[in-house]
Write a protein that holds these residues in place. Structure first.
Motif, mmCIF file in Angstrom:
data_model
loop_
_atom_site.group_PDB
_atom_site.id
_atom_site.type_symbol
_atom_site.label_atom_id
_atom_site.label_comp_id
_atom_site.label_asym_id
_atom_site.label_seq_id
_atom_site.Cartn_x
_atom_site.Cartn_y
_atom_site.Cartn_z
ATOM 1 N N MET A 1 0.846 -1.177 0.000
ATOM 2 C CA MET A 1 0.000 0.000 0.000
ATOM 3 C C MET A 1 0.887 1.235 0.000
ATOM 4 O O MET A 1 1.923 1.276 0.638
ATOM 5 N N MET A 2 0.447 2.257 -0.688
ATOM 6 C CA MET A 2 1.197 3.504 -0.754
ATOM 7 C C MET A 2 0.944 4.319 0.508
ATOM 8 O O MET A 2 -0.143 4.298 1.070
ATOM 9 N N THR A 3 1.953 5.042 0.940
ATOM 10 C CA THR A 3 1.811 5.933 2.078
ATOM 11 C C THR A 3 1.405 7.311 1.578
ATOM 12 O O THR A 3 1.441 7.587 0.391
ATOM 13 N N GLU A 4 1.037 8.179 2.524
ATOM 14 C CA GLU A 4 0.672 9.551 2.138
ATOM 15 C C GLU A 4 1.809 10.217 1.367
ATOM 16 O O GLU A 4 1.586 10.924 0.415
ATOM 17 N N ARG A 5 3.044 9.967 1.798
ATOM 18 C CA ARG A 5 4.180 10.580 1.115
ATOM 19 C C ARG A 5 4.260 10.133 -0.340
ATOM 20 O O ARG A 5 4.614 10.896 -1.225
ATOM 21 N N GLN A 6 3.948 8.852 -0.597
ATOM 22 C CA GLN A 6 3.990 8.344 -1.955
ATOM 23 C C GLN A 6 2.862 8.925 -2.803
ATOM 24 O O GLN A 6 2.881 8.810 -4.004
ATOM 25 N N HIS A 7 1.885 9.529 -2.165
ATOM 26 C CA HIS A 7 0.771 10.124 -2.887
ATOM 27 C C HIS A 7 0.984 11.608 -3.141
ATOM 28 O O HIS A 7 0.050 12.317 -3.460
ATOM 29 N N LYS A 36 -5.467 3.143 -3.322
ATOM 30 C CA LYS A 36 -5.473 2.732 -4.730
ATOM 31 C C LYS A 36 -6.002 3.857 -5.621
ATOM 32 O O LYS A 36 -5.465 4.113 -6.696
ATOM 33 N N HIS A 37 -7.047 4.534 -5.185
ATOM 34 C CA HIS A 37 -7.607 5.632 -5.979
ATOM 35 C C HIS A 37 -6.656 6.828 -6.033
ATOM 36 O O HIS A 37 -6.542 7.477 -7.070
ATOM 37 N N LEU A 38 -5.980 7.092 -4.936
ATOM 38 C CA LEU A 38 -4.995 8.177 -4.945
ATOM 39 C C LEU A 38 -3.814 7.813 -5.833
ATOM 40 O O LEU A 38 -3.260 8.676 -6.529
ATOM 41 N N GLY A 39 -3.430 6.552 -5.836
ATOM 42 C CA GLY A 39 -2.387 6.100 -6.750
ATOM 43 C C GLY A 39 -2.791 6.287 -8.201
ATOM 44 O O GLY A 39 -1.968 6.623 -9.061
ATOM 45 N N LEU A 40 -4.070 6.085 -8.476
ATOM 46 C CA LEU A 40 -4.591 6.317 -9.826
ATOM 47 C C LEU A 40 -4.449 7.791 -10.210
ATOM 48 O O LEU A 40 -4.043 8.114 -11.327
ATOM 49 N N LEU A 41 -4.754 8.680 -9.277
ATOM 50 C CA LEU A 41 -4.590 10.111 -9.525
ATOM 51 C C LEU A 41 -3.123 10.444 -9.799
ATOM 52 O O LEU A 41 -2.808 11.193 -10.737
ATOM 53 N N VAL A 42 -2.229 9.883 -9.006
ATOM 54 C CA VAL A 42 -0.791 10.090 -9.212
ATOM 55 C C VAL A 42 -0.400 9.630 -10.614
ATOM 56 O O VAL A 42 0.297 10.328 -11.347
ATOM 57 N N ASP A 43 -0.847 8.422 -10.983
ATOM 58 C CA ASP A 43 -0.512 7.868 -12.299
ATOM 59 C C ASP A 43 -1.067 8.721 -13.438
ATOM 60 O O ASP A 43 -0.374 8.988 -14.419
#
Length: 114
Positions: A1-7, A36-43
């Motif tokens: 899972m991604m952390t806040e920093r990774q987002h 996962k949804h925040l990772g999608l935004l990052v991507d």
């Protein structure tokens, strides 16, 4: 899972990340799903930047291309239009991306898992 920093979001969608976090929280998303949804935004923001596209240029063919790239990179979640819908709806509320095109395939055969 991604952390806040990774987002930490860079690119053209960076200013919409905090609002999207709030939307996810208000909808009751648990930390794993929200991540996962925040990772999608990052991507998506990174992809737009890499492609030299503005969010307003995110129309049917570009959405399809982004999802194809995401699948090719090995993502298994949020790789269909249905998976991208919450983020796109959030961005549409601000007029950042154009209204949905009916020509985008559903992509249900790509293994979307809610």
């Amino acid at each position: 899972m991604m952390t806040e920093r990774q987002h930490a979001v860079s690119g053209p969608l960076a200013c919409y990340a905090n609002g999207f976090r709030q939307v996810l929280a208000s909808l009751g998303y648990d930390k794993r799903r929200a991540s996962k949804h925040l990772g999608l935004l990052v991507d998506l923001s990174g992809w737009l930047e890499d492609e030299g596209l503005a969010p307003a240029e995110l129309i049917g063919p570009e959405v399809t291309q982004f999802l194809e790239v995401r699948r090719a990179r090995g993502h298994r979640d949020l790789v269909t239009l249905r998976g991208l819908a919450l983020l796109l709806d959030h961005l549409r509320r601000f007029g950042v991306v154009p209204a949905a095109s009916r020509s985008i395939p559903d992509g249900a055969s790509y293994g979307y898992r809610p």
